[in-house]
Design a protein around this motif. Structure first.
Motif, PDB file in Angstrom:
ATOM      1  N   GLY A  69     -17.688   4.764  52.046  1.00 40.02           N
ATOM      2  CA  GLY A  69     -17.016   4.649  50.756  1.00 40.02           C
ATOM      3  C   GLY A  69     -17.213   3.292  50.125  1.00 40.02           C
ATOM      4  O   GLY A  69     -17.437   3.177  48.911  1.00 40.02           O
ATOM      5  N   GLU A  70     -17.146   2.241  50.938  1.00 35.51           N
ATOM      6  CA  GLU A  70     -17.357   0.889  50.416  1.00 35.51           C
ATOM      7  C   GLU A  70     -18.794   0.715  49.917  1.00 35.51           C
ATOM      8  O   GLU A  70     -19.043   0.018  48.917  1.00 35.51           O
ATOM      9  CB  GLU A  70     -17.037  -0.138  51.495  1.00 35.51           C
ATOM     10  N   THR A  71     -19.735   1.367  50.597  1.00 38.89           N
ATOM     11  CA  THR A  71     -21.129   1.300  50.147  1.00 38.89           C
ATOM     12  C   THR A  71     -21.298   2.003  48.805  1.00 38.89           C
ATOM     13  O   THR A  71     -21.989   1.500  47.905  1.00 38.89           O
ATOM     14  CB  THR A  71     -22.047   1.925  51.202  1.00 38.89           C
ATOM     15  N   LEU A  72     -20.658   3.161  48.654  1.00 38.02           N
ATOM     16  CA  LEU A  72     -20.728   3.852  47.369  1.00 38.02           C
ATOM     17  C   LEU A  72     -20.073   3.020  46.271  1.00 38.02           C
ATOM     18  O   LEU A  72     -20.555   2.994  45.129  1.00 38.02           O
ATOM     19  CB  LEU A  72     -20.067   5.224  47.457  1.00 38.02           C
ATOM     20  N   ALA A  73     -18.997   2.333  46.621  1.00 32.04           N
ATOM     21  CA  ALA A  73     -18.347   1.473  45.634  1.00 32.04           C
ATOM     22  C   ALA A  73     -19.318   0.407  45.133  1.00 32.04           C
ATOM     23  O   ALA A  73     -19.352   0.086  43.941  1.00 32.04           O
ATOM     24  CB  ALA A  73     -17.105   0.821  46.242  1.00 32.04           C
ATOM     25  N   ARG A  74     -20.142  -0.129  46.029  1.00 29.12           N
ATOM     26  CA  ARG A  74     -21.135  -1.133  45.615  1.00 29.12           C
ATOM     27  C   ARG A  74     -22.181  -0.513  44.690  1.00 29.12           C
ATOM     28  O   ARG A  74     -22.585  -1.124  43.693  1.00 29.12           O
ATOM     29  CB  ARG A  74     -21.826  -1.719  46.837  1.00 29.12           C
ATOM     30  N   ILE A  75     -22.629   0.682  45.039  1.00 26.15           N
ATOM     31  CA  ILE A  75     -23.609   1.360  44.184  1.00 26.15           C
ATOM     32  C   ILE A  75     -23.019   1.587  42.792  1.00 26.15           C
ATOM     33  O   ILE A  75     -23.680   1.385  41.776  1.00 26.15           O
ATOM     34  CB  ILE A  75     -24.039   2.699  44.813  1.00 26.15           C
ATOM     35  N   SER A  76     -21.752   1.990  42.747  1.00 25.49           N
ATOM     36  CA  SER A  76     -21.121   2.318  41.471  1.00 25.49           C
ATOM     37  C   SER A  76     -20.928   1.109  40.572  1.00 25.49           C
ATOM     38  O   SER A  76     -20.673   1.250  39.373  1.00 25.49           O
ATOM     39  CB  SER A  76     -19.763   2.986  41.715  1.00 25.49           C
ATOM     40  N   LEU A  77     -21.022  -0.089  41.139  1.00 26.56           N
ATOM     41  CA  LEU A  77     -20.864  -1.306  40.347  1.00 26.56           C
ATOM     42  C   LEU A  77     -22.158  -1.726  39.647  1.00 26.56           C
ATOM     43  O   LEU A  77     -22.157  -2.651  38.842  1.00 26.56           O
ATOM     44  CB  LEU A  77     -20.369  -2.450  41.238  1.00 26.56           C
ATOM     45  N   VAL A  78     -23.256  -1.037  39.949  1.00 28.73           N
ATOM     46  CA  VAL A  78     -24.536  -1.357  39.299  1.00 28.73           C
ATOM     47  C   VAL A  78     -24.559  -0.693  37.923  1.00 28.73           C
ATOM     48  O   VAL A  78     -24.668   0.526  37.804  1.00 28.73           O
ATOM     49  CB  VAL A  78     -25.727  -0.870  40.148  1.00 28.73           C
ATOM     50  N   GLU A  79     -24.420  -1.487  36.897  1.00 24.19           N
ATOM     51  CA  GLU A  79     -24.407  -0.969  35.538  1.00 24.19           C
ATOM     52  C   GLU A  79     -25.832  -0.784  35.019  1.00 24.19           C
ATOM     53  O   GLU A  79     -26.739  -1.535  35.365  1.00 24.19           O
ATOM     54  CB  GLU A  79     -23.633  -1.913  34.611  1.00 24.19           C
ATOM     55  N   VAL A  80     -25.993   0.236  34.194  1.00 26.77           N
ATOM     56  CA  VAL A  80     -27.293   0.538  33.607  1.00 26.77           C
ATOM     57  C   VAL A  80     -27.097   0.677  32.098  1.00 26.77           C
ATOM     58  O   VAL A  80     -26.053   1.152  31.636  1.00 26.77           O
ATOM     59  CB  VAL A  80     -27.885   1.832  34.195  1.00 26.77           C
ATOM     60  N   ALA A  81     -28.092   0.252  31.346  1.00 29.70           N
ATOM     61  CA  ALA A  81     -27.975   0.248  29.883  1.00 29.70           C
ATOM     62  C   ALA A  81     -28.241   1.631  29.306  1.00 29.70           C
ATOM     63  O   ALA A  81     -29.328   1.908  28.784  1.00 29.70           O
ATOM     64  CB  ALA A  81     -28.934  -0.773  29.284  1.00 29.70           C
TER      65      ALA A  81
END
Length: 335
Positions: free
Chosen positions: A139-151
């Protein structure tokens, strides 16, 4: 020993490996790796220097996909690995021939990551403490992925990782209808199950519309078979998230639904730990996240149910469909 001294590799691939990707490194063995239903993966063992330092690499050959799910090019996947490497555990990219100029086939070469596939570990039914710890790490790993913003939303156009705009499959009901219309010959989906899938898509399509504008990185195949885990100082950690070939920009709840699709088959502490780990993300588990993630997971379920890779996986997906149906008629509880 393979053919000649190239271990069965063709001449251009051998030349690329020994002259460009791994110059000065002696390749001592090549063997096929399991997994990678679309692409071919080979494990390379090597030795370097007088001290005979042994290392392992994975060579991934990209092949055309026959699935209805859009897949990223080798160039896009390489760019994604470089983009997230600082914040997300991924394999260390060593070299790439993204357009197949050297070999005729797009190639990725990355360092082999030691670890156990999460699906194999969960199948052994770990104890409550280990299951909770594994879930939290994932879950913590997915949280990191979800913080990557894309334009912007949508699939990635090229290695610049610029989204191509609104994805072509963001309309749930039309996507389900396309899957049903193009069902693989011999597909075991019954008319009753097809109606159930269609009806569920119609009732939850508004939830898919609710997550438009969430422009974050989505792995889109975030499930236990694509997560390697290992123990470090007695605690479970994620060693690498593999196979970014379906990644796009959208709602991270796609990945939540993917990981929890078969949660009833795992120790319950895994799902509890996973949810707790996800809460470290910036707004990852928004209000109504359970229903939203189930609705988004219908895109993948529709594809599996109408073009199943095998009977066992079809039966698991069909069971998940009926569980989604049952959840639709229960009071929403988001904790």
């Amino acid at each position: 020993m393979g053919k000649g001294d190239r271990f069965g590799l063709d001449g251009p691939t051998w030349q690329w490996l020994t002259e460009e990707a791994l110059p000065g490194v002696g390749i001592t063995g090549v063997s096929a790796l399991k997994g990678g239903s679309t692409n071919e993966m080979l494990l390379l063992t090597t030795v370097t220097g007088r001290n005979e330092r042994y290392e392992r690499y994975v060579l991934r050959r990209h092949r055309p996909s026959e699935t209805r799910t859009r897949r990223n090019t080798c160039a896009v996947e390489a760019a994604l690995l470089r983009r997230v490497a600082a914040t997300v555990p991924v394999a260390d990219l060593v070299a790439t021939d993204p357009y197949g100029h050297a070999t005729g086939v797009p190639l990725l070469l990355y360092r082999h990551v030691e670890g156990v596939p999460l699906d194999a570990l969960l199948a052994r039914r770990p104890g409550a403490a280990d299951a909770a710890e594994l879930g939290a790490a994932v879950g913590e790993t997915l949280a990191r992925i979800s913080l990557v913003e894309v334009a912007g939303p949508g699939h990635f156009h090229d290695e610049t990782l610029t989204p191509a705009g609104r994805a072509s499959d963001t309309e749930l009901l039309p996507f389900v209808e396309r899957c049903l219309d193009s069902a693989r010959p011999g597909c075991p989906l019954t008319a009753a199950d097809a109606d159930a899938l269609r009806g569920l898509a119609a009732r939850t399509a508004h939830q898919v519309a609710a997550v438009r504008g969430h422009d974050r990185l989505v792995h889109h195949d975030f499930n236990p078979k694509n997560v390697l885990v290992s123990q470090e100082n007695g605690r479970w950690r994620v060693g690498a998230v593999l196979d970014w070939e379906q990644a796009f920009s959208g709602s991270p709840l796609y990945d939540v639904g993917n990981m929890l699709r078969f949660a009833h088959l795992y120790p319950p502490q895994f799902a509890d730990g996973f949810v707790a780990g996800c809460r470290n993300g910036d707004g990852l588990l928004r209000p109504g996240w359970r229903a939203l993630s189930r609705a988004l997971d219908l895109f993948t379920l529709a594809d599996i149910l109408t073009a199943p890779p095998d009977e066992a996986y079809f039966l698991r997906a069909r069971d998940a469909l009926h569980r989604h149906l049952a959840e639709e008629f229960r009071p929403a509880i988001d904790n």
